[in-house]
Scaffold this motif. Structure first.
Motif: not given
Ligand SMILES: *Cc1c(COP(=O)(O)O)cnc(C)c1O
Length: 483
Positions: A44-45, A48-54
């Motif tokens: 999934p692309e 970084e922020l979305d990845a951190v929140r996830h």
């Protein structure tokens, strides 16, 4: 900047020079072995922020001692002080290479040497090994030593290990791995070993008795001195499963009671994070009789220097782990012992025992208490009242506790208590938390009467409901599925 694979003239590129580290001469696919390249399900692309929140949200979906009360009986899920993590991170310990020679790792060896002295003082034994990586590994190590001891005395035919029916499953499993047969002794009405049955089977076929004290019912055996004597008279070794040592720090020492050899779970009693399979440490302590058989190498002091010695111990069973054990776990436990000191450790056990008795007293009107006597650091209640009246099982109550924000206690163990709920509050919990848990357990007991369905279908607030837990642990489905 030299030639780059990045097209700086493409639309949307500001033309800013890329730092050298981003300079890739060839397409990334050419650099990787072909068979390693992902063919389906592109990653999934996301930013970084979305990845951190996830990942932060995922981490918060889990239970941990840092977020929730965790009364998992027999596991001693106490709070792990963060300062100990800082100490275990010190580069003098973390940056050494496993093959560095003793001269260059004097600090680590000194720590091991001092820790051995501490454990000897706390539990009364003569010497310890730190090689075993967990309690069960300690059991196996100790049984190898016991086997070597009997062989050394010319009695290699001793082939029976006695365990009580309240024993932890690792005890008979370790005995069997070591080639022993096990004999199971029943517990009596007070939760002690039935001494008459013990006397009947204590003959010259006995290699050892393995005993947890307090046992997995949270009860201190009232005839422990007689038990030790029976086994010693029969020429057997008395083994102490030290997983429940949180009840007797500074109060009584297994070696003084007459135990010959023992393992301790540093990850339980001495406050290092555990669960999910480790890392742990299960040091084994031995009295004079068993000491010669401890694994090598052992840390010894030679003049002002610490050395790793093999040839001083010709009767040793050899190595049971690479290098010197799980050093960072030992280090955290060392920091924990040093920071509490003798009086602090005694307070640990006193408070652990008080907390357990407080809870047991508050819950016994609502749940059946099979052994109604002063408990040690944990106690076992049963859901048979709820099962008989409403068809509600220990498992249902455990699941409902999750809705109330608590980790369930250990259930269906020990095996001798039907619908068992084994509760270990530990010393690090406040009276407020204990009261909250007690009140949740009482609410659940009341819900059994008023709304049994809500319990049978619990948990209701979790990301997943009831799982096939064995399958989830053994065969987890970790694939990314495109939403
Ligand atoms: C936890 C435990 C063990 C096994 O220890 P591990 O470190 O999990 O291998 C053995 N006996 C008892 C009573 C235990 O509670």
């Amino acid at each position: 900047m030299s030639e780059s694979i990045f097209d700086l003239s493409s639309p949307g590129n500001s033309g800013v020079a890329l730092p050298d580290c981003m300079e890739l001469k060839e397409p990334i696919d050419d650099l990787l072995p072909k068979e390693m390249i992902r063919k389906e399900l592109p990653l999934p692309e996301v930013s970084e922020l979305d990845a951190v929140r996830h990942f932060t949200k995922l981490s918060q979906k889990n239970f941990s001692v840092d977020t929730h009360f965790y009364p998992l009986g027999s596991c001693t899920m106490k709070y792990n002080p963060k300062a100990n993590e800082e100490i275990a991170k010190l580069s003098g310990f973390t940056d050494i290479h496993p093959f560095q020679n003793a001269d260059e790792i004097q600090g680590t060896l000194e720590m091991l040497y001092n820790m051995e002295a501490y454990l000897c003082e706390i539990f009364g034994f003569n010497a310890f090994t730190f090689q075993p990586a967990a309690g069960a590994h300690g059991e196996l190590t100790a049984l190898f030593m016991i086997r070597a001891f009997h062989k050394d005395r010319g009695q290699p035919s001793r082939n029976i290990v006695i365990v009580p029916d309240s024993s932890h499953g690792t005890n008979p499993a370790s005995a069997s791995m070591c080639g022993y047969k096990t004999t199971v002794i029943k517990s009596n009405k007070r939760g002690n070993i039935d001494i008459d049955s013990l006397i009947k089977c204590a003959d010259d076929s006995i290699a050892a008795l393995m005993l947890t004290n307090p046992n997995t019912l949270g009860l201190f055996d009232e005839h422990i001195l007689d038990i030790v004597e029976v086994i010693h008279k029969a020429g057997g070794i008395v083994y102490y499963d030290g997983a429940n040592a949180n009840a007797n720090l500074g109060v009584c020492r297994p070696a003084d009671i007459g135990f010959d050899i023992a393992h301790f779970n540093l990850h339980k009693t001495f406050s290092t994070p555990h669960g999910g399979g480790g890392p742990g440490a299960g040091p084994v302590g031995a009295n004079k009789k068993l000491e010669p058989f401890l694994p090598v190498p052992r840390v010894v002091k030679d003049g002002g220097k610490f050395i790793l010695s093999e040839n001083l111990f010709p009767k040793s069973i050899g190595r049971v782990h690479e290098f010197n054990g799980n050093i960072n776990v030992i280090l955290k436990a060392y920091a924990y012992i040093k920071s509490l000191g003798a009086s602090g450790l005694k307070q640990v056990s006193e408070k652990a025992v008080k907390n357990a008795n407080y809870m047991m007293g508050k819950l016994k009107d609502y749940y059946y208490l099979p052994y109604d006597r002063t408990c040690q650091h944990e106690f076992v209640i049963s859901a048979i009242w709820q099962k008989e009246k409403y068809g509600i099982k220990a498992l249902d109550i455990a699941k409902r506790l999750i809705d109330y924000g608590f980790h369930p206690p250990t259930i269906y163990f020990p095996l001798i208590v039907e619908e068992a709920l084994m509760i270990e509050p530990t010393e690090t919990e406040s009276i407020k938390t204990l009261d909250q848990f007690i009140s949740a357990m009482i609410s659940i007991a009341k819900e059994c009467e008023t709304n049994p369905e809500i319990i049978k279908s619990a948990p209701h607030n979790t990301p997943v409901r009831r799982l096939d837990e064995a399958k989830a642990a053994r065969d987890p489905d970790l694939k990314y599925v495109k939403p």
